[in-house]
Motif scaffolding. Structure first.
Motif, PDB file in Angstrom:
ATOM      1  N   THR A 187      37.254  69.792  40.181  1.00  0.00           N
ATOM      2  CA  THR A 187      36.846  69.285  41.181  1.00  0.00           C
ATOM      3  C   THR A 187      34.781  69.756  41.483  1.00  0.00           C
ATOM      4  N   TRP A 518      35.851  58.066  49.508  1.00  0.00           N
ATOM      5  CA  TRP A 518      36.919  56.937  48.640  1.00  0.00           C
ATOM      6  C   TRP A 518      37.429  56.635  49.831  1.00  0.00           C
ATOM      7  N   ARG A 520      40.450  52.885  50.425  1.00  0.00           N
ATOM      8  CA  ARG A 520      41.685  52.309  49.363  1.00  0.00           C
ATOM      9  C   ARG A 520      42.335  51.037  50.863  1.00  0.00           C
ATOM     10  N   ASP A 564      47.248  60.330  43.977  1.00  0.00           N
ATOM     11  CA  ASP A 564      45.944  61.284  43.260  1.00  0.00           C
ATOM     12  C   ASP A 564      44.409  61.884  44.548  1.00  0.00           C
ATOM     13  N   GLY A 566      41.828  63.188  43.914  1.00  0.00           N
ATOM     14  CA  GLY A 566      40.512  62.455  43.482  1.00  0.00           C
ATOM     15  C   GLY A 566      39.956  61.213  43.857  1.00  0.00           C
ATOM     16  N   SER A 567      41.295  60.481  43.670  1.00  0.00           N
ATOM     17  CA  SER A 567      40.683  58.839  44.152  1.00  0.00           C
ATOM     18  C   SER A 567      41.083  57.750  44.915  1.00  0.00           C
ATOM     19  N   ARG A 569      43.975  56.909  44.465  1.00  0.00           N
ATOM     20  CA  ARG A 569      45.504  55.470  43.771  1.00  0.00           C
ATOM     21  C   ARG A 569      46.578  55.851  43.464  1.00  0.00           C
ATOM     22  N   ARG A 571      49.959  57.600  41.797  1.00  0.00           N
ATOM     23  CA  ARG A 571      50.499  58.452  40.865  1.00  0.00           C
ATOM     24  C   ARG A 571      51.056  57.501  39.714  1.00  0.00           C
TER      25      ARG A 571
END
Length: 739
Positions: A187, A518, A520, A564, A566-567, A569, A571
């Motif tokens: 991280t 982030w 989304r 995920d 971290g993003s 998105r 997986r």
């Protein structure tokens, strides 16, 4: 290992006799000096010889190895980083590396495992005193010499005086071996310090004692995810070393002990006493010393208990030794009414929805209370905050939930702000929601981030609090809160939450300041515009569930994805041809259940292969609420009946009349299952047979909830202290050893 035709006859004047091994970066030979001294000579692969960055790294390896040459490492004899193929010769250490030894002979016995732990702690002490961080401590880099373990291979080490912004740390490469790396190496790799080696030490000791790492996965990516977000698998670690391992594997680097503290723990059975400087109990610790940890975890040396919770060794009436919060005694308290004296707001008249323990605090929320703090030891009630600090007459102040803890004694909650529509006094007010990070000990708001507002705004947490999963394991991290139906999910970097006035997005709010890291859009491109999507969690990981409905309002399909952190998105996606609810995680599978009143099967998703299967229940469960805890599915009924089911086979393990009416979510450990009613009546069941082995009567001093539904507040276990929410915003505690 036989030499090959392509191997050199000598390197740097040293005669090559044999191959010891080969890795991704080079070959290690057994060589002989002119005087006959055996050496381990490492030669870099040809393809790296022209890489100037690699040569620089190799030079650092040589420099680092020279700095720490001593009793616990392999001393450097000679090296040439400028040779056509760079090489380094160290003293040859007869014996196997730890990984090879464990693969051939199995786990180390407890005595040798303790010696290994002490030897590696001593090695890290010397390495860190030399100003070096190894950053790749793993079984293959531990040699089992006759006089104790030796740490080798400083190939990705970094001296402490190298600048964190050094260009060589910015290449984007993942340097290390994922199952044995620390969370911060994934991280925030620029901030890696000595504490990273302590985390790796804990993982190595687990491997040596069980023949598997605490975060093993089917791929390096999965292992990395488990390191950052998952709980370690410590099954099989000898009990006497569990305190040592748990402390090493703390997610936050500031929470890990130093090598000296670990050696003191091994010698004295406890960590050294803190120094004179006072630190607020739940405050962020100050580097470089973690003065708050030694006092907080003294009892862990006797029995592995809940990490990051202040505990001390006490003696109960039976004379047995157990772990209880320092200064603990049995207590019961009711939280104060934060709206007292406000004529616009009806006083809370329902039970808490959630409680979480961190540091010396138990923080609860629900029915208009954003956060109420009780001292774990004596129940002292230091603050009670409403979800809406300025309610209006046309609004409804309700809700409230604690959905996780963060580093430094932080709890995550949500707040609401009801506002009248300007110029339209007859219209109902609108609500603006926010997620807040509070310091648990004081109630101080560290940050507050609006997430939604207006008529279409969604609560940051789910309206249904049933179906919690992993109650047995999640309390180690979240004080009893599994949060497996919430719309806000704590992760290592902060909180993932539904975001936007219409709930059309989801975002990660950073742990430090609540910044949006982030954001989304909800994944309708995968599931169709008619799908309703929400966040869920299981086993410490975030998931997205999207359910599609027909014109009659019946659920026709469910799409499940792992996110995920971290993003944000997905997986992977898996689709099912029916409406499903996520119960939790067990035996490496997600466990889901049909939304209908009668459950005839469970749906499983293998987390390695992502294959969906169904398991028929040998005994259909009608009118029951389902939970997952300690690898088992539990079905509870309002009558107090409790069924335990193996999720992999659907087989009924046992059924029990728990004696608890309208039970809330069970809290399961390896040997006990705890279940309580809204009035606080408690039953303790044997996890293997379902037999009731202890009870505690209900209480009427907390009042009776105005809600027609039973309380579904999770229990909280801190060492041997069990905290039972009951009645109206009330809690009592008892020592489970007394049951």
């Amino acid at each position: 290992m036989a030499l090959r035709d392509s191997d050199p006859a000598e390197v740097g004047g040293y005669r090559i006799e044999d191959r010891l091994g080969s890795g991704g970066m080079g070959v290690v030979y057994l060589a002989r000096s002119a005087s006959g001294r055996p050496l381990a000579l490492k030669v870099v692969h040809a393809q790296y010889a022209d890489d100037e960055e690699f040569r620089t790294r190799f030079s650092r390896e040589v420099a680092a190895a020279r700095q720490v040459s001593g009793a616990f490492t392999a001393p450097v004899v000679d090296a040439d980083a400028d040779a056509p193929r760079p090489w380094m010769a160290t003293l040859y250490i007869p014996g196997e590396d730890l990984g090879t030894h464990v693969r051939r002979h199995g786990p180390l016995p407890p005595r040798r495992l303790r010696e290994l732990a002490a030897g590696l702690a001593e090695a890290l002490r010397d390495i860190h005193r030399a100003g070096v961080v190894h950053r790749d401590l793993k079984p293959a880099n531990v040699m089992l010499a006759e006089d104790g373990p030796r740490v080798i291979d400083f190939g990705i080490s970094r001296a402490a005086d190298f600048a964190p912004a050094d260009a060589l740390t910015q290449t984007g490469r993942v340097m290390g071996t994922p199952p044995f790396m620390s969370p911060e190496q994934f991280t925030s790799p620029h901030d890696v310090g000595p504490a990273a080696d302590i985390f790796s030490l804990g993982a190595v000791v687990v491997y040596a004692g069980t023949r598997r790492g605490p975060f093993d996965g089917a791929s390096p990516w999965e292992a990395a995810t488990r390191v950052v977000e998952g709980d370690p698998d410590l099954d099989g670690v000898p009990g006497e070393l569990l305190p040592f391992v748990r402390l090493c594997l703390e997610k936050h680097p500031k929470s890990r002990p130093t090598p000296d503290e670990l050696l003191h723990l091994l010698r004295e059975g406890r960590l050294p006493e803190p120094g004179p400087e006072p630190v607020e109990p739940d405050a962020e610790p100050v580097r470089p010393r973690r003065r708050w940890w030694p006092a907080a975890v003294a009892a862990l040396a006797v029995l592995a208990a809940v990490a990051a919770t202040a505990v001390a060794v006490t003696r109960d009436d039976g004379g047995s030794r157990g772990t209880l919060p320092a200064g603990w005694h049995a207590w019961h308290r009711q939280a104060s009414d934060p709206y007292r004296g406000n004529p616009d707001v009806q006083s809370p008249s329902d039970s808490f929805s959630d409680c979480a323990a961190t540091g010396t605090s138990l923080v609860c929320a629900g029915d208009g209370i954003m956060a109420a703090r009780f001292a774990l030891a004596d129940g002292r009630q230091t603050y009670s905050k409403g979800t809406d600090p300025t309610p209006v007459k046309s609004g409804f102040t309700g809700g409230g939930a604690v959905f996780g803890t963060g580093p430094g004694g932080v709890v995550y909650v949500y707040g609401a702000d009801d506002r009248d529509v300007p110029g339209k006094p007859d219209e109902p007010s609108v609500t603006h929601y926010s997620i807040q990070a509070l310091r648990a000990a004081t109630g101080e708001v560290l940050w507050q981030k609006p997430t939604a507002g207006g008529q279409g705004a969604l609560l940051p947490v789910g309206t249904s609090r049933s179906g919690r999963a992993d109650a047995a394991s999640s309390y180690l991290s979240f004080g009893g809160l599994a949060n497996d139906t919430g719309y806000a999910i704590p992760v290592a970097r902060g909180v993932i939450t539904v975001y936007g006035d219409e709930g059309g997005s989801y975002a990660l709010l950073g742990a430090a300041h609540g910044d949006v890291l982030w954001k989304r859009a909800m994944p309708h491109r995968y599931t169709g515009d008619k799908a309703e999507c929400g966040l869920r969690a299981a086993g410490g990981r975030p998931y997205m569930l999207c359910t599609t409905y027909n014109d009659d309002g019946d659920a026709t399909s469910t799409h499940i994805a792992e996110l995920d952190p971290g993003s944000g998105r997905p997986r992977w996606w898996v689709a099912a041809d029916e409406g499903l609810t996520l119960l939790g995680r067990a035996h490496g599978h997600l466990v889901l259940s049909s939304a209908g009143a009668t459950r005839r099967k469970l749906t499983l998703i293998d987390l390695s292969s992502h294959v969906l299967t169904t398991v028929g229940l040998k005994q259909p469960e009608a009118g029951a609420t389902a939970y997952v805890g300690h690898e088992t599915v539990y079905f509870t009924r309002t009558s107090g009946s409790l069924h335990a089911v193996d999720p992999l086979t659907g087989r009924l393990l046992w059924q029990s009349a728990s004696t608890v009416e309208q039970p809330g979510p069970p809290l399961a450990t390896a040997d006990r299952v705890y279940v309580a009613s809204a009035a606080g009546r408690l039953a303790v069941l044997d996890a293997r047979s379902g037999r009731v082995v202890g009870t505690a009567p209900g209480r009427d001093d907390g009042g009776t909830s105005d809600s027609g539904d039973p309380a579904h507040t999770p229990l909280v276990l801190v060492g041997d202290a069990l905290y039972v929410p009951y009645g109206i915003r009330s809690v009592y505690t008892l020592n489970v050893k007394d049951l």
